[in-house]
Design an enzyme around this catalytic site. Structure first.
Site, PDB file in Angstrom:
ATOM      1  CB  SER A  55      -0.944   0.025   1.198  1.00  0.00           C
ATOM      2  OG  SER A  55      -1.984  -0.878   0.996  1.00  0.00           O
ATOM      3  CE  LYS A  63      -4.383   0.863  -1.061  1.00  0.00           C
ATOM      4  NZ  LYS A  63      -3.795  -0.433  -0.855  1.00  0.00           N
ATOM      5  CE1 TYR A  88      -4.937  -1.343  -4.399  1.00  0.00           C
ATOM      6  CE2 TYR A  88      -5.291  -3.717  -4.392  1.00  0.00           C
ATOM      7  CZ  TYR A  88      -5.079  -2.534  -3.713  1.00  0.00           C
ATOM      8  OH  TYR A  88      -5.003  -2.547  -2.339  1.00  0.00           O
ATOM      9  CE1 TYR A 135      -4.875   1.569   4.344  1.00  0.00           C
ATOM     10  CE2 TYR A 135      -3.062   0.681   5.619  1.00  0.00           C
ATOM     11  CZ  TYR A 135      -3.622   1.028   4.411  1.00  0.00           C
ATOM     12  OH  TYR A 135      -2.916   0.829   3.273  1.00  0.00           O
ATOM     13  CB  VAL A 139       0.027  -5.769   4.259  1.00  0.00           C
ATOM     14  CG1 VAL A 139      -1.198  -5.244   4.957  1.00  0.00           C
ATOM     15  CG2 VAL A 139      -0.201  -6.004   2.789  1.00  0.00           C
TER      16      VAL A 139
HETATM   17  O1  DON Z   1      -4.906  -4.871  -1.420  1.00  0.00           O
HETATM   18  C1  DON Z   1      -4.322  -5.367  -0.460  1.00  0.00           C
HETATM   19  O2  DON Z   1      -4.907  -5.900   0.464  1.00  0.00           O
HETATM   20  C2  DON Z   1      -2.823  -5.276  -0.444  1.00  0.00           C
HETATM   21  N1  DON Z   1      -2.294  -5.401  -1.774  1.00  0.00           N
HETATM   22  C3  DON Z   1      -2.358  -3.972   0.103  1.00  0.00           C
HETATM   23  C4  DON Z   1      -2.924  -3.660   1.468  1.00  0.00           C
HETATM   24  C5  DON Z   1      -1.985  -2.919   2.328  1.00  0.00           C
HETATM   25  O3  DON Z   1      -0.803  -2.826   2.081  1.00  0.00           O
HETATM   26  C6  DON Z   1      -2.548  -2.382   3.586  1.00  0.00           C
HETATM   27  N2  DON Z   1      -1.461  -1.882   4.408  1.00  0.00           N
HETATM   28  N3  DON Z   1      -1.161  -1.770   5.476  1.00  0.00           N
END
Ligand code: DON
Length: 303
Positions: A63, A66, A190, A238, A256
């Site tokens: 993320s 993003k 994405y 978040y 993540v």
């Molecule tokens: O879409 C997802 O769930 C992951 N590719 C990215 C989520 C993420 O990195 C949330 N971060 N803390």
């Protein structure tokens, strides 16, 4: 104490951690990463780069991408994105669907998954899928001054095969007419953005523009970088964004994969990585390291 000594101490402290947190098990390819790893890199206003730990090890930026997707949208398309996505913290998990129904398919912000699906969709509008993906990669390469930044296709495939929540979010957005493209196309793009792999050295360098450091490639106006940093501060972690702001006083964006990009406006761009996560899905040891770094250096946007 020099910055190099401080970062070495943070590395030593990380390795003394009794609890590294838990890796993101919902993406099979990330579930097999060893949580007991740490790296930190700091790019400074004088052009120097100081690191400690495994600063040349590539990790999945997830993320953190993003921020750069939004940067591309703001640079090329501009402010019209705000008709499709909000600018408020959600207070919910990064992959929550809860508010989407209450708020008629307009995600709270561009850093939760639903919001990033919308910014990715915007980037795709009217162009070949590869162009949109290349745009984010190219932005990262120019921003960091390093062409050796790529996508880990095994991670992208792993998430594509198991990304049921994101698939649900994309379909839900489409049902509210808040996706221009077909959900499959947006999801594929994405997942590949999330699967970009970088080292902390590369990420700290890529963040110099957002931190407004002199000498960084000029990819964003002052107004845009301030706005990106404001969103990082309010939405970058978040439902843990308030806690991160309270502990560090700095804007940051987590992923993540265990990476966090932090901007210290006018002073430094910091990237930290440790794959074990806390309950909010943000790097546990990485957050602790940024908290100590902010405390020891006095870096804070609050003076
Ligand atoms: O879409 C997802 O769930 C992951 N590719 C990215 C989520 C993420 O990195 C949330 N971060 N803390």
């Amino acid at each position: 104490m020099t910055l190099a000594t401080l970062l070495s101490r943070l590395d030593a402290k990380a390795h003394a951690a009794a609890d590294w947190g838990a890796v993101a098990a919902y993406i099979p390819q990330l579930a097999c990463v060893n949580p007991a790893q740490f790296a930190i890199s700091v790019a400074l206003a004088d052009g120097s780069l100081v690191s400690a730990g495994q600063a040349k090890t590539r990790f999945s930026i997830q993320s953190v991408s993003k921020v750069f997707t939004l940067a591309c949208v703001l640079s090329r398309i501009g402010e019209s994105i705000w008709a499709r996505v909000g600018r408020e913290p959600s207070g919910d998990r990064f992959d929550s669907i809860l508010l989407l129904e209450q708020e008629q398919g307009r995600p709270r912000n561009p850093f939760i998954n639903a919001g990033a699906l919308v910014t990715t969709d915007e980037l795709l509008a009217g162009r070949a899928p590869r162009e949109a993906l290349s745009e984010v990669l190219e932005f990262l390469r120019v921003a960091s001054g390093d062409d050796d930044i790529h996508i880990d296709s095994a991670v992208a495939a792993s998430e594509q095969a198991t990304g049921y929540r994101n698939i649900a979010l994309a379909n839900y957005l489409k049902s509210y007419d808040n996706l221009i493209n077909e959900p499959d196309l947006v999801l594929g793009t994405y997942f590949h953005q999330c699967a970009i792999e970088m080292t902390t050295e590369q990420l700290a360098l890529a963040g110099r523009g957002i931190a407004g450091l002199p000498g960084a490639p000029l990819l964003l106006s002052a107004r845009k970088r301030r706005r990106l940093a404001a969103l990082m501060m309010t939405c970058g972690h978040y439902d843990g964004s308030g806690d991160f702001a309270f502990r560090t006083g700095l804007p940051g964006k987590s992923g993540v994969g265990g990476g966090i990009l932090v901007a210290v406006p006018g002073v430094a761009s910091v990237a930290v990585w440790s794959p074990g996560l806390n309950a909010w899905g943000n790097s546990k040891v990485g957050t602790e390291a940024i908290e100590t770094l902010a405390h020891k250096t006095g870096w804070s946007v609050f003076g």
